[in-house]
Motif scaffolding. Structure first.
Motif, PDB file in Angstrom:
ATOM      1  N   THR A  60       0.618  86.951 141.873  1.00 53.83           N
ATOM      2  CA  THR A  60      -0.129  85.991 141.072  1.00 53.83           C
ATOM      3  C   THR A  60      -1.611  86.038 141.406  1.00 53.83           C
ATOM      4  O   THR A  60      -2.471  85.961 140.519  1.00 53.83           O
ATOM      5  CB  THR A  60       0.410  84.573 141.308  1.00 53.83           C
ATOM      6  N   GLU A  61      -1.926  86.185 142.684  1.00 59.29           N
ATOM      7  CA  GLU A  61      -3.329  86.265 143.091  1.00 59.29           C
ATOM      8  C   GLU A  61      -4.006  87.489 142.484  1.00 59.29           C
ATOM      9  O   GLU A  61      -5.158  87.419 142.040  1.00 59.29           O
ATOM     10  CB  GLU A  61      -3.421  86.311 144.617  1.00 59.29           C
ATOM     11  N   ARG A  62      -3.291  88.605 142.448  1.00 57.51           N
ATOM     12  CA  ARG A  62      -3.895  89.819 141.901  1.00 57.51           C
ATOM     13  C   ARG A  62      -4.183  89.671 140.408  1.00 57.51           C
ATOM     14  O   ARG A  62      -5.164  90.198 139.906  1.00 57.51           O
ATOM     15  CB  ARG A  62      -2.983  91.027 142.153  1.00 57.51           C
ATOM     16  N   THR A  63      -3.303  88.961 139.704  1.00 55.81           N
ATOM     17  CA  THR A  63      -3.550  88.753 138.273  1.00 55.81           C
ATOM     18  C   THR A  63      -4.572  87.652 138.030  1.00 55.81           C
ATOM     19  O   THR A  63      -5.195  87.617 136.976  1.00 55.81           O
ATOM     20  CB  THR A  63      -2.244  88.404 137.546  1.00 55.81           C
ATOM     21  N   LEU A  98      -0.536  79.683 146.923  1.00 60.95           N
ATOM     22  CA  LEU A  98      -1.594  79.646 145.914  1.00 60.95           C
ATOM     23  C   LEU A  98      -2.525  78.463 146.149  1.00 60.95           C
ATOM     24  O   LEU A  98      -3.751  78.582 145.989  1.00 60.95           O
ATOM     25  CB  LEU A  98      -0.986  79.566 144.513  1.00 60.95           C
ATOM     26  N   ALA A  99      -1.961  77.325 146.534  1.00 58.98           N
ATOM     27  CA  ALA A  99      -2.782  76.137 146.791  1.00 58.98           C
ATOM     28  C   ALA A  99      -3.682  76.338 148.005  1.00 58.98           C
ATOM     29  O   ALA A  99      -4.851  75.932 148.007  1.00 58.98           O
ATOM     30  CB  ALA A  99      -1.882  74.924 146.984  1.00 58.98           C
ATOM     31  N   VAL A 100      -3.145  76.959 149.046  1.00 62.70           N
ATOM     32  CA  VAL A 100      -3.963  77.240 150.239  1.00 62.70           C
ATOM     33  C   VAL A 100      -5.122  78.159 149.880  1.00 62.70           C
ATOM     34  O   VAL A 100      -6.276  77.942 150.272  1.00 62.70           O
ATOM     35  CB  VAL A 100      -3.088  77.848 151.350  1.00 62.70           C
ATOM     36  N   TRP A 101      -4.843  79.207 149.102  1.00 55.75           N
ATOM     37  CA  TRP A 101      -5.893  80.153 148.729  1.00 55.75           C
ATOM     38  C   TRP A 101      -6.925  79.502 147.819  1.00 55.75           C
ATOM     39  O   TRP A 101      -8.105  79.842 147.849  1.00 55.75           O
ATOM     40  CB  TRP A 101      -5.279  81.387 148.079  1.00 55.75           C
ATOM     41  N   ALA A 102      -6.478  78.556 146.990  1.00 55.60           N
ATOM     42  CA  ALA A 102      -7.428  77.828 146.142  1.00 55.60           C
ATOM     43  C   ALA A 102      -8.374  76.999 147.002  1.00 55.60           C
ATOM     44  O   ALA A 102      -9.588  76.931 146.730  1.00 55.60           O
ATOM     45  CB  ALA A 102      -6.668  76.937 145.164  1.00 55.60           C
ATOM     46  N   PHE A 103      -7.839  76.375 148.050  1.00 52.40           N
ATOM     47  CA  PHE A 103      -8.705  75.621 148.951  1.00 52.40           C
ATOM     48  C   PHE A 103      -9.684  76.537 149.680  1.00 52.40           C
ATOM     49  O   PHE A 103     -10.849  76.186 149.899  1.00 52.40           O
ATOM     50  CB  PHE A 103      -7.868  74.836 149.966  1.00 52.40           C
ATOM     51  N   ARG A 104      -9.228  77.730 150.058  1.00 55.82           N
ATOM     52  CA  ARG A 104     -10.133  78.677 150.717  1.00 55.82           C
ATOM     53  C   ARG A 104     -11.305  79.016 149.793  1.00 55.82           C
ATOM     54  O   ARG A 104     -12.473  79.063 150.213  1.00 55.82           O
ATOM     55  CB  ARG A 104      -9.389  79.955 151.087  1.00 55.82           C
ATOM     56  N   GLY A 121      -7.638  87.936 140.718  1.00 52.72           N
ATOM     57  CA  GLY A 121      -7.776  88.518 139.390  1.00 52.72           C
ATOM     58  C   GLY A 121      -8.915  89.492 139.238  1.00 52.72           C
ATOM     59  O   GLY A 121      -9.330  89.801 138.122  1.00 52.72           O
ATOM     60  N   GLU A 122      -9.435  90.017 140.338  1.00 53.15           N
ATOM     61  CA  GLU A 122     -10.554  90.945 140.247  1.00 53.15           C
ATOM     62  C   GLU A 122     -10.033  92.361 140.090  1.00 53.15           C
ATOM     63  O   GLU A 122      -9.594  93.001 141.045  1.00 53.15           O
ATOM     64  CB  GLU A 122     -11.434  90.850 141.490  1.00 53.15           C
ATOM     65  N   ALA A 123     -10.057  92.861 138.878  1.00 53.90           N
ATOM     66  CA  ALA A 123      -9.598  94.231 138.620  1.00 53.90           C
ATOM     67  C   ALA A 123     -10.678  95.216 139.032  1.00 53.90           C
ATOM     68  O   ALA A 123     -11.855  94.898 139.099  1.00 53.90           O
ATOM     69  CB  ALA A 123      -9.268  94.416 137.143  1.00 53.90           C
ATOM     70  N   GLU A 124     -10.267  96.453 139.305  1.00 51.62           N
ATOM     71  CA  GLU A 124     -11.226  97.491 139.621  1.00 51.62           C
ATOM     72  C   GLU A 124     -12.144  97.731 138.423  1.00 51.62           C
ATOM     73  O   GLU A 124     -11.740  97.594 137.277  1.00 51.62           O
ATOM     74  CB  GLU A 124     -10.507  98.789 139.984  1.00 51.62           C
ATOM     75  N   ALA A 125     -13.347  98.060 138.709  1.00 48.93           N
ATOM     76  CA  ALA A 125     -14.339  98.209 137.647  1.00 48.93           C
ATOM     77  C   ALA A 125     -13.859  99.184 136.591  1.00 48.93           C
ATOM     78  O   ALA A 125     -13.474 100.303 136.879  1.00 48.93           O
ATOM     79  CB  ALA A 125     -15.658  98.697 138.241  1.00 48.93           C
TER      80      ALA A 125
END
Length: 638
Positions: free
Chosen positions: A120-123, A174-180, A198-202
């Motif tokens: 989910t983080e990758r997307t 996901l909630a922990v990463w959102a707080f980060r 969600g940061e895709a390669e250029a």
């Protein structure tokens, strides 16, 4: 000192259990407490029952009363511990859930849920972060699917979510990463919205990453195990696709959500194959624009299409209507040929089924029956990217309607089929369906009929098949299936095909291929100088139907349909919830495909079966998509 127990308020305990249980616990006689060196708190009650609370959250609590889950005795032990005079009142300590490490997360939710959270983080996902305040000392994160509350500083054993315990523990990560992200980008802000991951390669992103994350969730959990909590995630994905102008994926996600809603409502509209098809389509569009020498993005993703386009004064000739049901709703789709643009548009209306005849429904200033068999001249039409059309409100007076004589031969040549051989070549040249533009009436055509060779009825499928012949002697099949939403469909169609309504000149409908031949699903007919709409006719009064001798699929088609059905079970049950017999049935389906000579399709099915037991969830998902797309394409070309 058990700081975790001291930090629990009455509201926190009610969130973790329920308010009634907390009230009952407060009325119980206070237990006698004993505290071990490791911090475990034991409570003995006057009736002889004992409850113990080791560190690690309420899930670790035990009680001799035999209750399932947390009981009032466990809550009573917590309340008694908080009343101990030796335990001083805690001073609030500044703390952020973003301080939780990934190792702590993995220990709490497990490797499988951690991997799901990483996907989910990758997307990418959006979250609203609310920090603790004096008015509300509990930090929380609103995700698309749930709200996560951290009830005890630094202790993941006391995290509360809206989801069923254990079913979506990935949201804790996901909630922990959102707080980060909030701590890094917006330190000290009490409430903030953040985009995470969600940061895709250029240059390699398709823009569908969030949609693929949603599709992956559906594939892993299945329609049978997903609740309404996914609606917010769907809305979030649709919002991002709409903002990016990705029209075709947006429509696919809408159809996916409709299938999930149909399953929840126990609607006959739900079909596992459709749900699986929408999931596979999103992957197909993503792959099509990322591969080397990729297909033009605008055609695959619909980026060049405006959401809506007002039409100037337009003459729209009706080609008929289709009626379908969705739960207790009835949906009418009127097909309108727009000669100026050489395309067919769809006017859609939906209403609650109250038993009234659809033909008498009012649309603008006319009935549905008149509109579905008429010529419309309007200055208030607005066309969408998917070629639906609506009549803008407030301008109905600029719309006129007159009866049609069914002179469809005067329509643009691209909409009229006079030879089935040419139509067959046109269908063969089409881009594969999963990556074609998602237009509503893409394959609606008017088909000229020289004569009707035969009309048969398949009782098992409640299906009428009519063989029609063109001027060159080539044949095609007109095929219609009975539905309760249109009880007169087959009767009126049989009567028109039998010549009871006058000379049959044209059949309008959706054209396609099946078993190597051309098939037309009719929506209207031109006969006797008028337009006949089978779906709007009352039941009864049709021509005699001759039952087909054998209405079973031929072996090749049956094998493909069977294998596709097995793969669709993954979307229905979820890859994590498949029955024990699934792998054996999948292997048998692959062997059958091999025997019939469909080696590449069989290899794809076999590869999926292998990844289910040997590889990661992501590898299994890719293999499933490979196999499902091959099966769908094979069926389309068959």
């Amino acid at each position: 000192m058990r700081t975790d127990l001291l930090a629990l308020t009455a509201d926190s305990l009610a969130a973790l259990t329920n308010r009634g249980l907390v009230k009952r616990a407060g009325k119980e006689a206070a237990p006698e407490l004993l505290i071990d060196a490791d911090g475990t708190v034991h409570g003995g009650f006057p009736d002889g029952l004992t409850a113990s609370l080791p560190p690690g959250g309420l899930d670790a609590a035990r009680c001799t009363c035999g209750a399932t889950g947390v009981c009032r005795h466990v809550i009573g032990v917590i309340l008694a511990y908080q009343r101990l005079p030796a335990e001083a009142e805690l001073e609030p300590v500044p703390w952020s859930p973003g301080q939780v490490t990934d190792d702590e997360l993995a220990a709490r939710i497990g490797a499988r849920m951690m991997a799901a959270a990483r996907r989910t983080e990758r997307t990418g996902f959006t979250a609203r972060v609310r920090r603790a305040t004096s008015a509300d000392p509990v930090p929380q994160v609103e995700l698309a699917t749930t709200t996560v509350r951290f009830l005890v500083p630094g202790d993941l054993g006391f995290v509360h979510t809206d989801t069923v315990a254990g079913s979506r523990d990935d949201v804790i990560a996901l909630a922990v990463w959102a707080f980060r992200a909030a701590d890094e980008l917006h330190p000290g802000v009490p409430e903030v919205r953040v985009d995470v991951g969600g940061e895709a390669e250029a240059g390699t992103g398709s823009g569908l990453e969030r949609a693929l994350g949603l599709a992956g969730t559906v594939l892993r959990e299945g329609a049978a195990h997903l609740g309404q909590g996914l609606e917010a995630a769907v809305a979030d994905v649709q919002r991002h696709l709409d903002a990016a102008g990705l029209r075709w994926p947006l429509l696919a996600v809408g159809d996916l959500a409709e299938q999930l809603a149909s399953y929840r409502d126990r609607s006959a509209h739900y079909r596992p194959e459709l749900l699986a098809s929408h999931i596979a389509e999103l992957h197909a569009r993503h792959r099509a624009v990322r591969r080397p020498q990729a297909t033009l993005r605008s055609s695959v993703l619909g980026t060049a299409e405006a959401a809506e386009t007002p039409l100037r004064r337009a003459r729209l000739e009706s080609l008929g209507c289709r009626i379908r049901s969705l739960g207790d709703q009835r949906i009418a789709e009127v097909y309108l040929a727009h000669s100026d643009s050489a395309m067919v548009l769809v006017l859609r209306r939906q209403w609650d089924d109250d038993g009234a005849a659809p033909a008498r429904r009012r649309i603008a200033t006319s009935t549905l029956a008149a509109l579905a068999a008429g010529n419309l001249v309007t200055e208030s039409a607005v066309r969408s990217a998917s070629r639906t059309v609506r009549l803008a409100t407030g301008r109905i007076s600029k719309t006129t309607l007159s009866p049609s004589r069914g002179d469809w031969g005067e329509l643009p040549p691209s909409l009229v089929v006079t030879g089935f051989a040419a139509l067959s070549r046109e269908l063969d040249a089409l881009t594969l369906r999963p990556v074609r533009p998602r237009v509503e009436a893409e394959l609606v055509r008017v088909v000229a009929v020289a004569r009707v060779a035969a009309v048969t009825y398949a009782p098992g499928d409640q299906r009428l098949d009519a063989v029609i012949v063109d001027r060159a002697g080539d044949t095609a099949t007109v095929r219609a299936t009975h539905t309760g939403a249109a009880p007169g469909r087959l009767d009126s169609l049989a009567a028109a095909l039998a010549g009871e309504e006058g000379e049959l000149r044209f059949v309008s409908g959706v054209v396609g291929r099946s078993a190597g031949g051309v098939v037309i699903e009719p929506v209207g007919l031109s006969a006797g100088g008028r337009v006949i709409v089978p779906d709007l006719q009352p039941a009864g009064g049709g021509g005699r139907l001759m039952a087909a001798g054998n209405d079973r699929h031929e072996p090749l088609t049956a094998a493909l349909i069977g294998a596709r059905g097995l793969l669709a079970e993954v979307a229905h049950h979820g890859s994590a919830h498949l029955p024990p017999t699934y792998d054996a049935r999948l292997s048998a389906a692959a062997r059958r495909l091999t025997v019939l000579g469909l080696h590449r399709v069989a290899q794809a099915v076999t590869a999926f079966a292998a990844t289910r037991t040997q590889d990661s969830d992501e590898a299994a998902e890719r293999a499933w998509v490979d196999a499902y797309l091959r099966l769908e394409v094979a069926l389309d070309l068959n």
